[in-house]
Design a protein around this motif. Structure first.
Motif, mmCIF file in Angstrom:
data_model
loop_
_atom_site.group_PDB
_atom_site.id
_atom_site.type_symbol
_atom_site.label_atom_id
_atom_site.label_comp_id
_atom_site.label_asym_id
_atom_site.label_seq_id
_atom_site.Cartn_x
_atom_site.Cartn_y
_atom_site.Cartn_z
ATOM 1 N N LYS A 1 132.385 59.252 21.448
ATOM 2 C CA LYS A 1 132.840 59.969 22.643
ATOM 3 C C LYS A 1 133.914 60.997 22.345
ATOM 4 C CE LYS A 1 130.270 57.362 25.301
ATOM 5 N NZ LYS A 1 129.065 57.894 25.973
ATOM 6 N N ASP B 1 143.759 53.106 28.350
ATOM 7 C CA ASP B 1 142.987 53.987 29.214
ATOM 8 C C ASP B 1 143.811 55.117 29.813
ATOM 9 O OD1 ASP B 1 144.556 52.423 30.812
ATOM 10 O OD2 ASP B 1 142.990 51.931 32.265
ATOM 11 N N ARG C 1 142.763 60.430 30.767
ATOM 12 C CA ARG C 1 142.059 59.269 30.223
ATOM 13 C C ARG C 1 141.414 59.665 28.898
ATOM 14 N NH1 ARG C 1 139.670 54.571 32.092
ATOM 15 N NH2 ARG C 1 140.334 55.054 34.216
ATOM 16 N N GLN D 1 136.288 55.297 23.750
ATOM 17 C CA GLN D 1 136.350 53.974 24.380
ATOM 18 C C GLN D 1 137.212 53.057 23.507
ATOM 19 O OE1 GLN D 1 132.031 53.354 24.639
ATOM 20 N NE2 GLN D 1 132.172 53.651 26.853
ATOM 21 N N ASP E 1 138.953 50.495 24.048
ATOM 22 C CA ASP E 1 138.945 49.052 24.275
ATOM 23 C C ASP E 1 137.660 48.390 23.805
ATOM 24 O OD1 ASP E 1 137.430 50.320 26.169
ATOM 25 O OD2 ASP E 1 137.914 48.921 27.780
ATOM 26 N N ARG E 2 136.703 49.138 23.286
ATOM 27 C CA ARG E 2 135.436 48.553 22.845
ATOM 28 C C ARG E 2 134.926 49.231 21.582
ATOM 29 N NH1 ARG E 2 132.551 49.838 28.413
ATOM 30 N NH2 ARG E 2 134.638 49.226 29.050
#
Length: 286
Positions: free
Chosen positions: A155, A201, A255, A259, A261-262
């Motif tokens: 991303k 985030d 933000r 990602q 957190d994953r």
């Protein structure tokens, strides 16, 4: 006192006579089949007795067959249950492999400048310090990893290498409170600086004048300043803007595109001016 039962042939004579009669009857039955009707009647007479005599054995045999059949069914059920569990476990592994394969395909398809080389790394550990956002990956000095190297996911920008070991490296995430990254708005090239908030985030966009042309939803990309992150990689998206005239600057939140957190698989970048070159161990080169 003599009786009529004491008279007659002696026992040996009687035995010989019985044998002779038996032989005679056998010959008559064999040659003339004279006792066929008698044998039918005798068989009919004896059949119920034979049936009653064989009934306990048949019952025992039927019970044994039922017991064996039940045991076979139990064993077959256990075998099928185990087989189903193994197939389910394989299916779960196949689903995991498919998911990871899809993630790798997406990762390798992420935007990379033509003059940059890439290597796929895998997450090994996450720092359990609540005041620090750092991770450990499975690539190190033997792979050509160097300090301040850019790290991405499919991303956007994840962070930069802060420590390099022989086979592993530590990555400082852009959400860490000690991290700052120079960015620009993709829409109009307005230059900004985003720092970590301590939350995975959220980023703080620092020193934004009230008059700056910035909007919620604007995409922030790396500006290339600081010689850490190559220019043009997506980093964050503006989520809120508070223009309070009592404050010297607008309060802007963004933000991260990555990602954080994953994370699972990551991309290491080697731009054309990297201080070292990547060492590939069976991976492709881009």
């Amino acid at each position: 006192m003599n009786t009529m039962f004491t008279r007659g042939p002696s026992l040996p004579h009687r035995t010989v006579l019985a044998l002779c009669l038996s032989i005679l009857l056998i010959l008559v039955d064999h040659r003339l089949d004279g006792f066929a009707a008698v044998k039918v009647y005798l068989n009919s007479l004896v059949s119920p007795i034979q049936y009653l005599a064989s009934l306990p054995g048949q019952m025992l045999s039927a019970s044994a067959n039922r017991l064996v059949s039940h045991q076979q069914l139990v064993a077959e059920n256990a075998r099928l249950t185990l087989q189903a569990a193994r197939m389910q476990e394989k299916l779960q592994r196949f689903e995991l492999l498919k998911s990871e394969n899809d993630r790798l395909r997406t990762l390798l398809g992420s935007p990379v400048r033509p003059d940059a080389q890439i290597m796929v790394a895998e997450l090994m550990a996450v720092d359990n310090n609540p005041f620090s956002h750092q991770i450990v990956i499975d690539k190190g000095a033997i792979h050509g990893v160097y300090e301040s190297q850019s790290v991405l996911d499919d991303k956007g920008i994840v962070g930069q290498i802060m420590e390099v070991g022989t086979t592993t490296s530590r990555v400082l995430l852009i959400a860490d409170i000690t991290h700052a990254i120079p960015l620009r708005i993709a829409r109009n090239n307005v230059r900004l600086v985003a720092s970590g908030s301590g939350q995975l985030d959220e980023l703080f966009v620092e020193h934004v004048p009230h008059s700056a042309d910035i909007q919620v939803g604007d995409e922030l990309v790396s500006s290339g300043l600081g010689n850490v992150f190559p220019e043009g990689y997506p980093a964050a998206k503006i989520t809120s803007i508070v223009r309070d005239e009592s404050r010297p600057f607008a309060q802007v939140r963004a933000r991260p595109m990555a990602q954080l957190d994953r994370l699972k698989y990551l991309l290491l970048l080697w731009p054309s001016d990297a201080p070292v070159q990547p060492v590939f161990d069976g991976q492709g080169e881009s």
